[in-house]
Write a protein that holds these residues in place. Structure first.
Motif, PDB file in Angstrom:
ATOM      1  N   VAL A   6       6.869  -1.560  11.768  1.00  0.00           N
ATOM      2  CA  VAL A   6       7.529  -2.089  10.583  1.00  0.00           C
ATOM      3  C   VAL A   6       7.477  -3.617  10.654  1.00  0.00           C
ATOM      4  N   SER A   7       7.290  -4.220   9.513  1.00  0.00           N
ATOM      5  CA  SER A   7       7.315  -5.678   9.451  1.00  0.00           C
ATOM      6  C   SER A   7       8.370  -6.094   8.436  1.00  0.00           C
ATOM      7  N   ILE A   8       8.974  -7.227   8.713  1.00  0.00           N
ATOM      8  CA  ILE A   8      10.016  -7.740   7.824  1.00  0.00           C
ATOM      9  C   ILE A   8       9.586  -9.135   7.386  1.00  0.00           C
ATOM     10  N   HIS A   9       9.836  -9.434   6.116  1.00  0.00           N
ATOM     11  CA  HIS A   9       9.334 -10.666   5.514  1.00  0.00           C
ATOM     12  C   HIS A   9      10.435 -11.377   4.734  1.00  0.00           C
ATOM     13  N   PRO A  10      11.244 -12.195   5.416  1.00  0.00           N
ATOM     14  CA  PRO A  10      12.242 -12.990   4.696  1.00  0.00           C
ATOM     15  C   PRO A  10      11.650 -14.333   4.237  1.00  0.00           C
ATOM     16  N   TYR A  11      12.002 -14.727   3.028  1.00  0.00           N
ATOM     17  CA  TYR A  11      11.581 -16.007   2.464  1.00  0.00           C
ATOM     18  C   TYR A  11      12.835 -16.818   2.178  1.00  0.00           C
ATOM     19  N   PHE A  12      12.934 -17.979   2.820  1.00  0.00           N
ATOM     20  CA  PHE A  12      14.109 -18.838   2.681  1.00  0.00           C
ATOM     21  C   PHE A  12      13.747 -20.102   1.896  1.00  0.00           C
ATOM     22  N   LYS A  13      14.520 -20.400   0.866  1.00  0.00           N
ATOM     23  CA  LYS A  13      14.372 -21.674   0.155  1.00  0.00           C
ATOM     24  C   LYS A  13      15.412 -22.617   0.749  1.00  0.00           C
ATOM     25  N   VAL A  14      14.926 -23.601   1.482  1.00  0.00           N
ATOM     26  CA  VAL A  14      15.806 -24.502   2.222  1.00  0.00           C
ATOM     27  C   VAL A  14      16.358 -25.573   1.287  1.00  0.00           C
ATOM     28  N   LYS A  99      17.406   2.041   5.808  1.00  0.00           N
ATOM     29  CA  LYS A  99      18.093   1.879   4.524  1.00  0.00           C
ATOM     30  C   LYS A  99      19.612   1.903   4.648  1.00  0.00           C
ATOM     31  N   GLU A 100      20.169   2.775   5.448  1.00  0.00           N
ATOM     32  CA  GLU A 100      21.630   2.800   5.593  1.00  0.00           C
ATOM     33  C   GLU A 100      22.150   1.596   6.372  1.00  0.00           C
ATOM     34  N   PRO A 101      21.610   1.299   7.568  1.00  0.00           N
ATOM     35  CA  PRO A 101      22.172   0.159   8.307  1.00  0.00           C
ATOM     36  C   PRO A 101      21.963  -1.193   7.623  1.00  0.00           C
ATOM     37  N   LEU A 102      20.951  -1.299   6.769  1.00  0.00           N
ATOM     38  CA  LEU A 102      20.671  -2.574   6.097  1.00  0.00           C
ATOM     39  C   LEU A 102      21.019  -2.527   4.606  1.00  0.00           C
ATOM     40  N   ALA A 103      21.848  -1.573   4.214  1.00  0.00           N
ATOM     41  CA  ALA A 103      22.166  -1.351   2.795  1.00  0.00           C
ATOM     42  C   ALA A 103      22.768  -2.574   2.106  1.00  0.00           C
ATOM     43  N   ALA A 104      23.424  -3.438   2.830  1.00  0.00           N
ATOM     44  CA  ALA A 104      24.068  -4.604   2.213  1.00  0.00           C
ATOM     45  C   ALA A 104      23.077  -5.704   1.845  1.00  0.00           C
ATOM     46  N   LEU A 105      21.852  -5.587   2.308  1.00  0.00           N
ATOM     47  CA  LEU A 105      20.855  -6.627   2.058  1.00  0.00           C
ATOM     48  C   LEU A 105      19.975  -6.276   0.859  1.00  0.00           C
ATOM     49  N   PRO A 106      19.508  -7.305   0.133  1.00  0.00           N
ATOM     50  CA  PRO A 106      18.661  -7.077  -1.046  1.00  0.00           C
ATOM     51  C   PRO A 106      17.191  -6.887  -0.646  1.00  0.00           C
ATOM     52  N   ILE A 107      16.862  -5.737  -0.100  1.00  0.00           N
ATOM     53  CA  ILE A 107      15.535  -5.504   0.466  1.00  0.00           C
ATOM     54  C   ILE A 107      14.648  -4.737  -0.511  1.00  0.00           C
ATOM     55  N   ASP A 108      13.396  -5.194  -0.614  1.00  0.00           N
ATOM     56  CA  ASP A 108      12.347  -4.424  -1.280  1.00  0.00           C
ATOM     57  C   ASP A 108      11.566  -3.726  -0.178  1.00  0.00           C
ATOM     58  N   TYR A 109      11.522  -2.397  -0.224  1.00  0.00           N
ATOM     59  CA  TYR A 109      10.820  -1.609   0.782  1.00  0.00           C
ATOM     60  C   TYR A 109       9.421  -1.266   0.290  1.00  0.00           C
ATOM     61  N   TYR A 110       8.424  -1.510   1.126  1.00  0.00           N
ATOM     62  CA  TYR A 110       7.030  -1.208   0.822  1.00  0.00           C
ATOM     63  C   TYR A 110       6.550  -0.120   1.777  1.00  0.00           C
ATOM     64  N   VAL A 111       6.149   1.020   1.217  1.00  0.00           N
ATOM     65  CA  VAL A 111       5.736   2.178   2.027  1.00  0.00           C
ATOM     66  C   VAL A 111       4.260   2.073   2.362  1.00  0.00           C
ATOM     67  N   LEU A 112       3.962   2.232   3.640  1.00  0.00           N
ATOM     68  CA  LEU A 112       2.580   2.240   4.124  1.00  0.00           C
ATOM     69  C   LEU A 112       1.837   3.401   3.482  1.00  0.00           C
ATOM     70  N   GLU A 113       0.721   3.111   2.841  1.00  0.00           N
ATOM     71  CA  GLU A 113      -0.078   4.151   2.187  1.00  0.00           C
ATOM     72  C   GLU A 113      -1.267   4.566   3.061  1.00  0.00           C
ATOM     73  N   THR A 114      -2.006   3.607   3.561  1.00  0.00           N
ATOM     74  CA  THR A 114      -3.193   3.930   4.340  1.00  0.00           C
ATOM     75  C   THR A 114      -3.615   2.708   5.153  1.00  0.00           C
ATOM     76  N   GLY A 115      -4.386   2.946   6.171  1.00  0.00           N
ATOM     77  CA  GLY A 115      -4.866   1.847   7.010  1.00  0.00           C
ATOM     78  C   GLY A 115      -5.158   2.338   8.412  1.00  0.00           C
ATOM     79  N   PHE A 116      -5.264   1.406   9.330  1.00  0.00           N
ATOM     80  CA  PHE A 116      -5.491   1.775  10.731  1.00  0.00           C
ATOM     81  C   PHE A 116      -4.870   0.739  11.636  1.00  0.00           C
ATOM     82  N   ARG A 117      -4.664   1.138  12.882  1.00  0.00           N
ATOM     83  CA  ARG A 117      -4.168   0.230  13.929  1.00  0.00           C
ATOM     84  C   ARG A 117      -5.054   0.406  15.139  1.00  0.00           C
ATOM     85  N   ASN A 118      -5.343  -0.671  15.793  1.00  0.00           N
ATOM     86  CA  ASN A 118      -6.117  -0.607  17.044  1.00  0.00           C
ATOM     87  C   ASN A 118      -5.197  -0.463  18.223  1.00  0.00           C
TER      88      ASN A 118
END
Length: 118
Positions: A6-14, A99-118
């Motif tokens: 899983v990867s997480i991607h926060p964007y902060f406007k300083v 989803k439950e432990p992070l429910a308070a955060l405004p997260i957009d979840y992106y589901v892995l569809e296809t790909g590979f890992r080495n």
């Protein structure tokens, strides 16, 4: 190999007056995160006044452990920056664990569809 990453991607406007203060937090984030065995990568990028954290974890449990590890630093960061966007990418079964432990955060979840890992 089943992909559990899983990867997480926060964007902060300083806030303009707080740029140096925000950048001073980055080494603290890195030092804490370096100690996390299941962190696969962790870095910061910048575009103008937006700072993005690129981070990937072995699975959902590792991501949750990370949020606990840096929670205090995130709280500090949010006093000097606005969270513009927060995404988490990964397999559906791993995202479901978040989803439950992070429910308070405004997260957009992106589901892995296809790909590979080495």
């Amino acid at each position: 190999m089943k992909d559990t990453v899983v990867s997480i991607h926060p964007y902060f406007k300083v806030h303009p007056e707080s740029h140096d203060d925000f950048k001073a937090l980055l080494p603290q984030f890195i030092e804490r995160t370096k100690k996390e065995a299941d962190c696969l990568y962790y870095s910061f990028t910048q575009h103008e006044d937006i700072i993005h954290c690129r981070e990937g974890y072995k699975n959902a449990e590792a991501l949750l452990a990370h949020t606990n590890s840096v929670g205090e630093l995130i709280e500090k960061a949010l006093t000097i920056a606005e969270l513009l966007r927060l995404e988490i990418h990964g397999p559906a079964d791993e995202l479901a664990k978040l989803k439950e432990p992070l429910a308070a955060l405004p997260i957009d979840y992106y589901v892995l569809e296809t790909g590979f890992r080495n």
